[in-house]
Design a protein around this motif. Structure first.
Motif, PDB file in Angstrom:
ATOM      1  N   ARG A   1      -0.529  65.537  49.488  1.00 55.19           N
ATOM      2  CA  ARG A   1      -1.474  64.834  50.351  1.00 55.19           C
ATOM      3  C   ARG A   1      -1.984  63.619  49.596  1.00 55.19           C
ATOM      4  O   ARG A   1      -1.830  63.520  48.372  1.00 55.19           O
ATOM      5  CB  ARG A   1      -2.651  65.735  50.739  1.00 55.19           C
ATOM      6  N   LEU A   2      -2.587  62.688  50.311  1.00 56.19           N
ATOM      7  CA  LEU A   2      -3.125  61.504  49.669  1.00 56.19           C
ATOM      8  C   LEU A   2      -4.348  61.852  48.835  1.00 56.19           C
ATOM      9  O   LEU A   2      -5.227  62.583  49.292  1.00 56.19           O
ATOM     10  CB  LEU A   2      -3.511  60.455  50.705  1.00 56.19           C
ATOM     11  N   GLY A   3      -4.417  61.333  47.616  1.00 59.34           N
ATOM     12  CA  GLY A   3      -5.625  61.443  46.827  1.00 59.34           C
ATOM     13  C   GLY A   3      -6.604  60.348  47.229  1.00 59.34           C
ATOM     14  O   GLY A   3      -6.467  59.711  48.263  1.00 59.34           O
ATOM     15  N   ARG A   4      -7.619  60.143  46.423  1.00 59.49           N
ATOM     16  CA  ARG A   4      -8.619  59.092  46.679  1.00 59.49           C
ATOM     17  C   ARG A   4      -8.879  58.316  45.399  1.00 59.49           C
ATOM     18  O   ARG A   4      -8.816  58.861  44.317  1.00 59.49           O
ATOM     19  CB  ARG A   4      -9.939  59.701  47.185  1.00 59.49           C
ATOM     20  N   ARG A   5      -9.240  57.051  45.573  1.00 58.82           N
ATOM     21  CA  ARG A   5      -9.619  56.220  44.435  1.00 58.82           C
ATOM     22  C   ARG A   5     -11.117  55.947  44.456  1.00 58.82           C
ATOM     23  O   ARG A   5     -11.759  56.022  45.503  1.00 58.82           O
ATOM     24  CB  ARG A   5      -8.881  54.877  44.486  1.00 58.82           C
ATOM     25  N   HIS A   6     -11.646  55.605  43.295  1.00 54.22           N
ATOM     26  CA  HIS A   6     -12.971  55.011  43.245  1.00 54.22           C
ATOM     27  C   HIS A   6     -12.912  53.629  43.887  1.00 54.22           C
ATOM     28  O   HIS A   6     -11.838  53.051  44.068  1.00 54.22           O
ATOM     29  CB  HIS A   6     -13.451  54.884  41.787  1.00 54.22           C
ATOM     30  N   ALA A   7     -14.063  53.097  44.225  1.00 50.48           N
ATOM     31  CA  ALA A   7     -14.100  51.754  44.801  1.00 50.48           C
ATOM     32  C   ALA A   7     -13.479  50.751  43.843  1.00 50.48           C
ATOM     33  O   ALA A   7     -13.480  50.939  42.620  1.00 50.48           O
ATOM     34  CB  ALA A   7     -15.542  51.357  45.105  1.00 50.48           C
ATOM     35  N   SER A   8     -12.943  49.659  44.404  1.00 49.27           N
ATOM     36  CA  SER A   8     -12.326  48.621  43.582  1.00 49.27           C
ATOM     37  C   SER A   8     -13.318  48.037  42.594  1.00 49.27           C
ATOM     38  O   SER A   8     -14.540  48.073  42.797  1.00 49.27           O
ATOM     39  CB  SER A   8     -11.776  47.507  44.475  1.00 49.27           C
ATOM     40  N   GLU A   9     -12.794  47.464  41.530  1.00 46.06           N
ATOM     41  CA  GLU A   9     -13.624  46.743  40.566  1.00 46.06           C
ATOM     42  C   GLU A   9     -14.226  45.503  41.238  1.00 46.06           C
ATOM     43  O   GLU A   9     -13.710  45.022  42.249  1.00 46.06           O
ATOM     44  CB  GLU A   9     -12.777  46.330  39.361  1.00 46.06           C
ATOM     45  N   PRO A  10     -15.333  44.982  40.703  1.00 40.43           N
ATOM     46  CA  PRO A  10     -15.952  43.799  41.322  1.00 40.43           C
ATOM     47  C   PRO A  10     -15.007  42.599  41.354  1.00 40.43           C
ATOM     48  O   PRO A  10     -14.070  42.512  40.554  1.00 40.43           O
ATOM     49  CB  PRO A  10     -17.157  43.521  40.414  1.00 40.43           C
ATOM     50  N   VAL A  11     -15.279  41.690  42.281  1.00 45.63           N
ATOM     51  CA  VAL A  11     -14.495  40.465  42.330  1.00 45.63           C
ATOM     52  C   VAL A  11     -14.695  39.668  41.045  1.00 45.63           C
ATOM     53  O   VAL A  11     -15.717  39.808  40.352  1.00 45.63           O
ATOM     54  CB  VAL A  11     -14.879  39.578  43.536  1.00 45.63           C
ATOM     55  N   ILE A  12     -13.707  38.860  40.721  1.00 51.41           N
ATOM     56  CA  ILE A  12     -13.777  38.000  39.539  1.00 51.41           C
ATOM     57  C   ILE A  12     -14.084  36.583  40.016  1.00 51.41           C
ATOM     58  O   ILE A  12     -13.306  35.986  40.764  1.00 51.41           O
ATOM     59  CB  ILE A  12     -12.450  38.045  38.766  1.00 51.41           C
ATOM     60  N   ARG A  13     -15.234  36.069  39.611  1.00 52.18           N
ATOM     61  CA  ARG A  13     -15.666  34.746  40.050  1.00 52.18           C
ATOM     62  C   ARG A  13     -15.215  33.694  39.039  1.00 52.18           C
ATOM     63  O   ARG A  13     -15.395  33.851  37.824  1.00 52.18           O
ATOM     64  CB  ARG A  13     -17.177  34.695  40.209  1.00 52.18           C
ATOM     65  N   GLN A  14     -14.622  32.612  39.559  1.00 56.21           N
ATOM     66  CA  GLN A  14     -14.236  31.480  38.745  1.00 56.21           C
ATOM     67  C   GLN A  14     -14.673  30.203  39.450  1.00 56.21           C
ATOM     68  O   GLN A  14     -15.276  30.253  40.524  1.00 56.21           O
ATOM     69  CB  GLN A  14     -12.717  31.481  38.500  1.00 56.21           C
ATOM     70  N   THR A  15     -14.373  29.076  38.843  1.00 56.05           N
ATOM     71  CA  THR A  15     -14.709  27.785  39.430  1.00 56.05           C
ATOM     72  C   THR A  15     -13.444  26.959  39.594  1.00 56.05           C
ATOM     73  O   THR A  15     -12.631  26.863  38.672  1.00 56.05           O
ATOM     74  CB  THR A  15     -15.705  27.022  38.535  1.00 56.05           C
ATOM     75  N   SER A  16     -13.265  26.390  40.770  1.00 54.69           N
ATOM     76  CA  SER A  16     -12.086  25.566  41.036  1.00 54.69           C
ATOM     77  C   SER A  16     -12.204  24.243  40.287  1.00 54.69           C
ATOM     78  O   SER A  16     -13.285  23.875  39.798  1.00 54.69           O
ATOM     79  CB  SER A  16     -11.964  25.304  42.539  1.00 54.69           C
ATOM     80  N   PRO A  17     -11.100  23.480  40.173  1.00 58.47           N
ATOM     81  CA  PRO A  17     -11.172  22.163  39.514  1.00 58.47           C
ATOM     82  C   PRO A  17     -12.166  21.212  40.183  1.00 58.47           C
ATOM     83  O   PRO A  17     -12.596  20.229  39.561  1.00 58.47           O
ATOM     84  CB  PRO A  17      -9.742  21.642  39.636  1.00 58.47           C
ATOM     85  N   ARG A  18     -12.533  21.481  41.418  1.00 64.24           N
ATOM     86  CA  ARG A  18     -13.514  20.638  42.123  1.00 64.24           C
ATOM     87  C   ARG A  18     -14.928  21.180  42.018  1.00 64.24           C
ATOM     88  O   ARG A  18     -15.830  20.751  42.742  1.00 64.24           O
ATOM     89  CB  ARG A  18     -13.093  20.487  43.595  1.00 64.24           C
ATOM     90  N   GLY A  19     -15.120  22.186  41.158  1.00 62.57           N
ATOM     91  CA  GLY A  19     -16.448  22.717  40.933  1.00 62.57           C
ATOM     92  C   GLY A  19     -16.913  23.722  41.960  1.00 62.57           C
ATOM     93  O   GLY A  19     -18.089  24.101  41.971  1.00 62.57           O
ATOM     94  N   GLU A  20     -16.015  24.185  42.822  1.00 61.73           N
ATOM     95  CA  GLU A  20     -16.380  25.141  43.867  1.00 61.73           C
ATOM     96  C   GLU A  20     -16.153  26.565  43.370  1.00 61.73           C
ATOM     97  O   GLU A  20     -15.195  26.825  42.629  1.00 61.73           O
ATOM     98  CB  GLU A  20     -15.552  24.888  45.123  1.00 61.73           C
ATOM     99  N   PRO A  21     -17.022  27.499  43.748  1.00 58.30           N
ATOM    100  CA  PRO A  21     -16.791  28.894  43.345  1.00 58.30           C
ATOM    101  C   PRO A  21     -15.582  29.484  44.078  1.00 58.30           C
ATOM    102  O   PRO A  21     -15.394  29.247  45.272  1.00 58.30           O
ATOM    103  CB  PRO A  21     -18.089  29.600  43.763  1.00 58.30           C
ATOM    104  N   ILE A  22     -14.746  30.206  43.356  1.00 56.94           N
ATOM    105  CA  ILE A  22     -13.619  30.926  43.941  1.00 56.94           C
ATOM    106  C   ILE A  22     -13.662  32.362  43.449  1.00 56.94           C
ATOM    107  O   ILE A  22     -14.265  32.663  42.416  1.00 56.94           O
ATOM    108  CB  ILE A  22     -12.266  30.264  43.590  1.00 56.94           C
ATOM    109  N   TYR A  23     -13.027  33.244  44.196  1.00 61.30           N
ATOM    110  CA  TYR A  23     -13.117  34.674  43.902  1.00 61.30           C
ATOM    111  C   TYR A  23     -11.729  35.312  43.947  1.00 61.30           C
ATOM    112  O   TYR A  23     -10.956  35.069  44.878  1.00 61.30           O
ATOM    113  CB  TYR A  23     -14.033  35.378  44.919  1.00 61.30           C
TER     114      TYR A  23
END
Length: 253
Positions: free
Chosen positions: A176-198
């Motif tokens: 049967r299918l097992g279960r996982r813990h929730a995913s790890e948090p998103v990784i936040r970075q900054t684009s070359p134009r200074g915009e936040p990306i995830y």
């Protein structure tokens, strides 16, 4: 006998080539896969633009869409109706909650939704290690369902194969299918134009991986085979919700 082969890693993936080779001699083969890696696309269909189908030098067809697009297009007008849909061999496991996100499972599920028996194949670890042995297992599973005349009715199997040279000698376990813990948090970075990306974070570790689960079987070196269904209804709560929602009475006017 006609077999439709698909995947989510793209038409150039070693796992697709290995699965196509493994199916040789079992029937007429049609191969159709995404143009690019489409892992994690689940059952998405492309509805906001037309799809194009191309033929690669090796004869594989590929679509500029999702794994579900590939099988959907194949079954609804592009190719003859198959007797079996097989998907994979995926680079990395599709166990537990992964099956809800998996494009590999989705490609097989699309066949199942059209009433065609379907099997999704994945290797437990990434990197294509011991892929030849995994292909031997895939062929053995398909041969077994053919021999047992299981193709007379639709079914959906999810098969996860350890990356082992002796995978073909390892036991098969129904799981049967097992279960996982929730995913790890998103990784936040900054684009070359200074915009936040995830970036979506890594999958969580297994949290329900006891005996009988796909996680447990593969951890012990066995091949995990899980029968799946599409019905997501929580049947155990059907009797509870009417009292919570006021017996489903309409709102007063």
């Amino acid at each position: 006998m006609r077999i439709l082969i698909a995947n989510d890693d793209g038409y150039l993936a070693p796992g697709l080539e290995a699965l196509a080779q493994a199916m040789q001699g079992l029937g007429a083969l049609d191969i159709i896969a995404p143009e690019q890696n489409a892992s994690g696309t689940s059952n998405a269909l492309t509805l906001n633009r037309p799809l194009s189908v191309y033929t690669a030098a090796n004869g594989f067809r590929y679509v500029n869409g999702t794994p579900s697009d590939c099988v959907h297009v194949a079954l609804t007008g592009l190719l003859p109706r198959p007797d079996l849909v097989v998907s994979g061999i995926n680079q990395g496991a599709n166990m537990g909650d992964d099956t809800l996100y998996s494009g590999t499972v989705a490609a097989a599920m699309e066949g199942f939704l059209f009433g065609v028996p379907a099997i999704a194949f994945s290797q437990v670890d990434k990197g294509w290690g011991e892929l030849t042995a995994a292909a031997v297992v895939a062929r053995a599973v398909v041969q077994r369902v053919i021999e047992q005349r299981m193709l007379e009715r639709p079914f959906l199997l999810n098969v996860n194969i350890p990356n082992r040279a002796d995978a073909a000698q390892r036991p098969w376990r129904m799981t049967r299918l097992g279960r996982r813990h929730a995913s790890e948090p998103v990784i936040r970075q900054t684009s070359p134009r200074g915009e936040p990306i995830y970036w979506i974070g890594p999958a969580g570790d297994a949290r329900e991986a006891g005996p009988g689960t796909d996680f447990h079987a593969t951890a012990e070196g066995a091949v995990s085979i899980t029968p799946l269904q599409v019905d997501l209804t929580d049947h155990s709560q059907l009797g509870e919700w009417p009292s919570i929602l006021g017996a489903l009475a309409p709102l007063p006017q």
